[in-house]
Design a protein around this motif. Structure first.
Motif, mmCIF file in Angstrom:
data_model
loop_
_atom_site.group_PDB
_atom_site.id
_atom_site.type_symbol
_atom_site.label_atom_id
_atom_site.label_comp_id
_atom_site.label_asym_id
_atom_site.label_seq_id
_atom_site.Cartn_x
_atom_site.Cartn_y
_atom_site.Cartn_z
ATOM 1 N N MET A 142 2.561 8.273 3.536
ATOM 2 C CA MET A 142 3.526 9.161 2.655
ATOM 3 C C MET A 142 4.449 9.854 3.142
ATOM 4 O O MET A 142 5.849 9.498 3.032
ATOM 5 C CB MET A 142 3.259 10.444 2.840
ATOM 6 C CG MET A 142 0.713 10.378 1.933
ATOM 7 S SD MET A 142 0.272 12.613 2.109
ATOM 8 C CE MET A 142 1.245 13.834 1.539
ATOM 9 N N PRO A 187 -7.619 10.155 -3.468
ATOM 10 C CA PRO A 187 -7.657 11.148 -2.312
ATOM 11 C C PRO A 187 -7.949 11.639 -2.169
ATOM 12 O O PRO A 187 -9.411 11.699 -2.051
ATOM 13 C CB PRO A 187 -7.467 11.850 -4.022
ATOM 14 C CG PRO A 187 -8.242 10.874 -4.817
ATOM 15 C CD PRO A 187 -7.520 9.555 -4.754
ATOM 16 N N ARG A 229 0.591 -0.824 -0.158
ATOM 17 C CA ARG A 229 0.104 0.245 -0.406
ATOM 18 C C ARG A 229 0.837 1.272 -0.099
ATOM 19 O O ARG A 229 2.200 1.299 1.173
ATOM 20 C CB ARG A 229 -1.200 0.011 1.507
ATOM 21 C CG ARG A 229 -2.306 -0.931 1.542
ATOM 22 C CD ARG A 229 -2.581 -1.285 2.405
ATOM 23 N NE ARG A 229 -3.717 -0.280 2.686
ATOM 24 C CZ ARG A 229 -4.701 0.885 2.851
ATOM 25 N NH1 ARG A 229 -4.887 -0.681 3.841
ATOM 26 N NH2 ARG A 229 -4.941 1.330 3.620
ATOM 27 N N THR A 230 0.328 2.073 -1.062
ATOM 28 C CA THR A 230 1.609 3.666 -0.661
ATOM 29 C C THR A 230 0.203 4.453 -1.417
ATOM 30 O O THR A 230 -0.998 4.068 -1.048
ATOM 31 C CB THR A 230 1.953 3.334 -2.207
ATOM 32 O OG1 THR A 230 1.545 3.329 -3.362
ATOM 33 C CG2 THR A 230 2.952 2.504 -2.591
ATOM 34 N N SER A 231 0.875 6.113 -0.700
ATOM 35 C CA SER A 231 -0.210 6.935 -0.348
ATOM 36 C C SER A 231 -1.146 7.401 -1.483
ATOM 37 O O SER A 231 -1.941 7.777 -1.845
ATOM 38 C CB SER A 231 0.745 7.841 -0.003
ATOM 39 O OG SER A 231 1.717 8.396 -1.025
ATOM 40 N N SER A 232 -0.032 7.221 -3.082
ATOM 41 C CA SER A 232 -0.782 6.639 -4.442
ATOM 42 C C SER A 232 -1.955 6.271 -4.057
ATOM 43 O O SER A 232 -3.011 6.271 -5.388
ATOM 44 C CB SER A 232 0.335 6.706 -5.347
ATOM 45 O OG SER A 232 0.369 5.195 -5.493
ATOM 46 N N SER A 233 -2.253 4.635 -3.695
ATOM 47 C CA SER A 233 -2.517 3.980 -4.123
ATOM 48 C C SER A 233 -4.299 4.015 -3.351
ATOM 49 O O SER A 233 -5.828 3.290 -3.961
ATOM 50 C CB SER A 233 -2.516 2.089 -3.676
ATOM 51 O OG SER A 233 -2.053 2.222 -2.332
ATOM 52 N N ARG A 285 -3.042 7.906 5.264
ATOM 53 C CA ARG A 285 -3.106 8.588 4.424
ATOM 54 C C ARG A 285 -1.217 9.117 4.556
ATOM 55 O O ARG A 285 -0.367 9.119 4.164
ATOM 56 C CB ARG A 285 -3.794 9.950 3.593
ATOM 57 C CG ARG A 285 -3.326 9.847 2.220
ATOM 58 C CD ARG A 285 -4.243 10.762 1.400
ATOM 59 N NE ARG A 285 -4.443 12.380 2.047
ATOM 60 C CZ ARG A 285 -3.545 13.052 1.922
ATOM 61 N NH1 ARG A 285 -2.257 12.850 1.318
ATOM 62 N NH2 ARG A 285 -4.072 14.256 2.740
ATOM 63 N N GLU A 293 6.693 6.831 2.972
ATOM 64 C CA GLU A 293 8.048 6.826 1.720
ATOM 65 C C GLU A 293 8.510 7.994 2.070
ATOM 66 O O GLU A 293 9.511 7.503 1.464
ATOM 67 C CB GLU A 293 6.586 7.140 0.476
ATOM 68 C CG GLU A 293 5.697 5.774 0.589
ATOM 69 C CD GLU A 293 4.385 6.666 -0.428
ATOM 70 O OE1 GLU A 293 5.388 8.009 -1.120
ATOM 71 O OE2 GLU A 293 3.758 5.842 -0.795
#
Length: 193
Positions: free
Chosen positions: A100, A63, A56-60, A96, A103
């Motif tokens: 971030m 928004p 899981r990433t903030s882009s996944s 979120r 990352e």
């Protein structure tokens, strides 16, 4: 009151009963054993494994909303349903932000690791270069010694013929390259540096 006797024993625990005993407490070990037994009952049945979970990433994550029409808080006076909506939106936002931050931390750790690796590689190259120069210097010194000792007789790799200037009985050197038979020397040869 019931009397003690066969009627008071649960049916599944009665030894005369043909029913399987009810299992009350399921341990992870027994649950796993049951799953394996069910797989072995029909070996031709295809086994479907779940897909590996993606990182899981903030882009996944979806928004955050651009415009919040109805700003809500956890203050008193809000309805009982609004509190849970607020908690859910707050949890999503914190998740979120946490992703971030992780990352950013990972990028910093990667840069630091790359810097350490480059530093170690540079030190290794410097040490290798230093050793190479030392080795070349030592070999050059040996080469000068061998060139300076050209008057000595040199035995070729076969070890039977003598190559180089030979000396007569009266002490004069012979200039020609006349090979002269030499005796083979047995034993240990020690080279001093």
């Amino acid at each position: 009151m019931s009397e003690p006797g066969p009627e008071s024993i649960p049916t599944s625990a009665d030894p005369r009963s043909k029913r399987p005993v009810k299992r009350r407490a399921v341990t992870p070990h027994s649950e796993h054993a049951t799953q394996i037994e069910s797989l072995f009952r029909d070996p031709t049945k295809e086994i479907k494994l779940p897909d590996p979970s993606k990182q899981r990433t903030s882009s996944s994550l979806p928004p955050p909303p651009e415009i919040v029409a109805n700003v809500q808080g956890s203050s008193a006076g809000a309805g009982s349903g609004e509190f849970h909506v607020y908690k859910a939106s707050r949890r999503r936002e914190y998740e979120r932000l946490r992703l971030m931050q992780s990352e950013v931390d990972k990028e910093a750790e990667d840069k630091e690791w790359e810097k350490k690796r480059e530093e170690a590689r540079r030190k290794d190259e410097e040490k290798t270069e230093k050793n190479r120069k030392r080795r070349e210097k030592r070999n050059a010194k040996k080469g000068k010694k061998n060139a300076a000792n050209g008057d000595k007789m040199v035995v070729d790799e076969v070890g039977k013929k003598e190559v180089g200037p030979s000396v007569h009985q009266d002490g004069e050197k012979e200039v020609g390259d006349a090979p002269v038979e030499a005796t083979e020397v047995t034993g240990v040869i020690i080279h001093e540096d």
